[in-house]
Enzyme design. Sequence first.
Site, PDB file in Angstrom:
ATOM      1  N   LEU A 277      -9.131   3.202  16.897  1.00  0.00           N
ATOM      2  CA  LEU A 277     -10.426   3.640  16.425  1.00  0.00           C
ATOM      3  C   LEU A 277     -10.986   4.861  17.682  1.00  0.00           C
ATOM      4  O   LEU A 277     -11.747   5.514  17.296  1.00  0.00           O
ATOM      5  CB  LEU A 277     -11.599   2.444  16.507  1.00  0.00           C
ATOM      6  CG  LEU A 277     -11.532   1.328  15.427  1.00  0.00           C
ATOM      7  CD1 LEU A 277     -12.583   0.618  15.536  1.00  0.00           C
ATOM      8  CD2 LEU A 277     -11.578   2.179  14.013  1.00  0.00           C
TER       9      LEU A 277
ATOM     10  N   CYS B 238     -10.746   9.429   7.189  1.00  0.00           N
ATOM     11  CA  CYS B 238     -10.817   8.391   8.319  1.00  0.00           C
ATOM     12  C   CYS B 238     -11.750   8.521   9.598  1.00  0.00           C
ATOM     13  O   CYS B 238     -12.397   7.835  10.190  1.00  0.00           O
ATOM     14  CB  CYS B 238      -9.566   8.329   8.783  1.00  0.00           C
ATOM     15  SG  CYS B 238      -8.259   7.620   8.008  1.00  0.00           S
TER      16      CYS B 238
ATOM     17  N   PHE C 254      -9.989  18.671   2.375  1.00  0.00           N
ATOM     18  CA  PHE C 254     -10.699  18.847   3.360  1.00  0.00           C
ATOM     19  C   PHE C 254      -9.927  19.654   4.518  1.00  0.00           C
ATOM     20  O   PHE C 254     -10.580  19.695   5.726  1.00  0.00           O
ATOM     21  CB  PHE C 254     -10.878  16.983   4.030  1.00  0.00           C
ATOM     22  CG  PHE C 254      -9.616  16.575   4.468  1.00  0.00           C
ATOM     23  CD1 PHE C 254      -8.622  15.911   3.653  1.00  0.00           C
ATOM     24  CD2 PHE C 254      -9.537  16.535   5.944  1.00  0.00           C
ATOM     25  CE1 PHE C 254      -7.511  15.368   4.542  1.00  0.00           C
ATOM     26  CE2 PHE C 254      -8.470  15.839   6.485  1.00  0.00           C
ATOM     27  CZ  PHE C 254      -7.496  15.314   5.672  1.00  0.00           C
ATOM     28  N   LYS C 255      -8.726  19.870   4.407  1.00  0.00           N
ATOM     29  CA  LYS C 255      -7.887  20.702   5.259  1.00  0.00           C
ATOM     30  C   LYS C 255      -6.947  21.437   4.622  1.00  0.00           C
ATOM     31  O   LYS C 255      -6.496  20.926   3.384  1.00  0.00           O
ATOM     32  CB  LYS C 255      -7.458  20.063   6.462  1.00  0.00           C
ATOM     33  CG  LYS C 255      -6.293  18.813   6.285  1.00  0.00           C
ATOM     34  CD  LYS C 255      -6.265  18.155   7.439  1.00  0.00           C
ATOM     35  CE  LYS C 255      -5.024  18.690   8.254  1.00  0.00           C
ATOM     36  NZ  LYS C 255      -4.352  18.059   9.062  1.00  0.00           N
TER      37      LYS C 255
ATOM     38  N   ALA D 250      -9.012   6.857  19.576  1.00  0.00           N
ATOM     39  CA  ALA D 250      -8.341   8.045  19.171  1.00  0.00           C
ATOM     40  C   ALA D 250      -9.269   8.998  18.210  1.00  0.00           C
ATOM     41  O   ALA D 250      -9.453  10.214  18.451  1.00  0.00           O
ATOM     42  CB  ALA D 250      -7.015   7.877  18.717  1.00  0.00           C
ATOM     43  N   ASN D 251      -9.602   8.147  17.216  1.00  0.00           N
ATOM     44  CA  ASN D 251     -10.277   9.085  16.044  1.00  0.00           C
ATOM     45  C   ASN D 251     -11.590   9.641  16.632  1.00  0.00           C
ATOM     46  O   ASN D 251     -12.056  10.656  16.291  1.00  0.00           O
ATOM     47  CB  ASN D 251     -10.352   8.172  14.831  1.00  0.00           C
ATOM     48  CG  ASN D 251      -8.992   8.588  14.034  1.00  0.00           C
ATOM     49  OD1 ASN D 251      -8.086   9.331  14.389  1.00  0.00           O
ATOM     50  ND2 ASN D 251      -8.849   7.975  12.726  1.00  0.00           N
TER      51      ASN D 251
ATOM     52  N   GLY E 179       0.901  -1.265  -0.060  1.00  0.00           N
ATOM     53  CA  GLY E 179      -0.232   0.035   0.002  1.00  0.00           C
ATOM     54  C   GLY E 179       0.966   1.140   0.035  1.00  0.00           C
ATOM     55  O   GLY E 179       1.581   1.432   1.024  1.00  0.00           O
TER      56      GLY E 179
ATOM     57  N   THR F 207      -5.601   1.075   9.442  1.00  0.00           N
ATOM     58  CA  THR F 207      -6.782   1.057  10.755  1.00  0.00           C
ATOM     59  C   THR F 207      -7.797   0.006  10.790  1.00  0.00           C
ATOM     60  O   THR F 207      -8.375  -0.167   9.582  1.00  0.00           O
ATOM     61  CB  THR F 207      -7.595   2.464  10.699  1.00  0.00           C
ATOM     62  OG1 THR F 207      -6.470   3.436  10.868  1.00  0.00           O
ATOM     63  CG2 THR F 207      -8.491   2.567  11.943  1.00  0.00           C
TER      64      THR F 207
ATOM     65  N   LEU G 123     -11.107  12.572  18.656  1.00  0.00           N
ATOM     66  CA  LEU G 123     -10.895  13.934  18.098  1.00  0.00           C
ATOM     67  C   LEU G 123     -12.136  14.407  17.502  1.00  0.00           C
ATOM     68  O   LEU G 123     -12.433  15.397  17.430  1.00  0.00           O
ATOM     69  CB  LEU G 123      -9.996  13.593  17.306  1.00  0.00           C
ATOM     70  CG  LEU G 123      -8.451  13.329  17.656  1.00  0.00           C
ATOM     71  CD1 LEU G 123      -7.374  12.726  16.826  1.00  0.00           C
ATOM     72  CD2 LEU G 123      -7.788  14.429  18.443  1.00  0.00           C
TER      73      LEU G 123
END
Length: 457
Positions: free
Chosen positions: A218, A273, A335-336, A220-221, A8, A130, A224
């Site tokens: 999972l 994510c 997206f940012k 942690a995201n 990947g 993830t 946030l």
Amino acid sequence: MIKICCIGAGYVGGPTMTMIARKCPDIRVDVADINAERIAAWKSDKLPVFEPGLDEIVREVRGKNLFFTTDVDSAISDADIIFISVNTPTKTYGYGAGSASDLSYVESCARRIADSADGNKFRVIVEKSTMPVRTAEVIRKIFTSRGRNFQILSNPEFLAEGTAMKDLENPDRILIGGDDSCEEGRRAIDALVSIYSRWIPKEKIITTNLWSSELSKLTANAFLAQRISSINSISALCEATGADVDEVALAIGSDSRIGSKFLKSSIGFGGSCFKKDLLNLIYLCDHFGLPQVAQYWRGVVEMNDFQKSRFCANVVESMFRNIKGKRLAIFGFAFKEDTNDTRESPAIDICKLLLSERAKLAFYDPKVSPGQICSDLGIDEKDSRVEFCKSACESAKGADAIIVLTHWKEFRELDYSEIIKQMNKPAWIFDGRNCLDHRLLIELGFLVRGIGKGNLS
Ligand code: NAD
Ligand code: UGA
């Protein structure tokens, strides 16, 4: 010589392996992907991923100890440590569609590893993607059914796009989950710790059991994303009451128990994510018979959707409930800031809503191509409702409003006193990132709307 292979070559595999190659010149790192176009780009001057600082390091190590290839099997065959860094998107079909993770890419890697790597050597397989909690069990079953006794570790990645190289060089922590109940498991953990400890202090390397590591990523995201939805929910209340969300964020963030990071109110979180991992967490909670826990996290996703539609409703409402035929300058689509990634960008839903109101959109994003924007919006590049501009100023020419959707630094540095001269009056600015100097813009004659700011002018 230790050999590492990474399956990947995406936003995680590429930058992560580049950093490992740079920090470990004595280790050969092969990054393999089935996407030939992507691999060709990694070998070229125009990398497929834009990240500040990435180009320089790739140039330094590529061809020395960092190699990109489409020959996945050869890369696997003599590797001591194999990272799986493929995509784990939300399933779009069948059982669990719209919520569960699609593990088909991971499973196909596991099968390929079992077939291409013989069992005579001690090998460590690392989950870098993830994964839903207990995925390592699936991978192990595939290995044992094919007579392979490879060690499996979970080593989730916490980098954020736009700051990936800094995050990789100086992470808050490295998390390694493994089975320390057996000799081989401990050996695998030690092997990975010894790679990271070349540049990361030992006290930042946390080792846990496999399931804690998988679930921590999972969680942690989810935490946030929850902070963003929390402050965004308060932004709606600010607009109704005259409070200012940035002032509220400063006041609460000064409490060391709350902390100041991830309290920037916005048009909502995007990126590949947060939503995917929240949906996966929700799916797991339902699966394990915990509907109340699932409902708690569902609220975070729902608040994010509400924020995007609320922002569009504000645009339409402010511009006299009519944006049909009006030219809207769209500042930013990623997206940012500091990334060319548009996956789940809030700009996608917002622009679709604006188009459904029959507005004309003039786009400018410093890193996102017109082709990408059209593919995200499901429209043709020749569609008469859209225009693609070479600069922010060009998109604002003749526009009724500027809509800031990405926090790019250059938008803060524009000469708005010149821009307003070229716009239709009244000239609006909808600052979806609260990143501009609203007081100055009002002085220049703009009608300004921010997030959680009430009616500024
Ligand atoms: P990506 O889509 O950019 O890259 C994944 C790559 O894997 C693609 O190039 C694809 O062609 C390749 N691939 C898929 N199946 C393959 C196979 N069988 N063999 C060889 N190559 C294969 O995805 P990404 O953004 O790098 O994310 C990868 C994982 O990392 C996901 O699980 C994601 O949740 C996680 N993650 C992403 C980020 C981020 O910032 N993007 C951060 C932390 C964790
Ligand atoms: C996020 C996490 O920060 C990483 O730790 C994680 O590794 C990664 O997801 C992942 O698993 O993919 P990323 O999505 O790249 O990283 O970027 P963030 O900086 O987290 O921003 C996500 C979204 O939230 C962006 O749309 C951003 O604009 C928005 N955001 C962020 C806010 O609206 N307010 C904030 O205060 C912070």
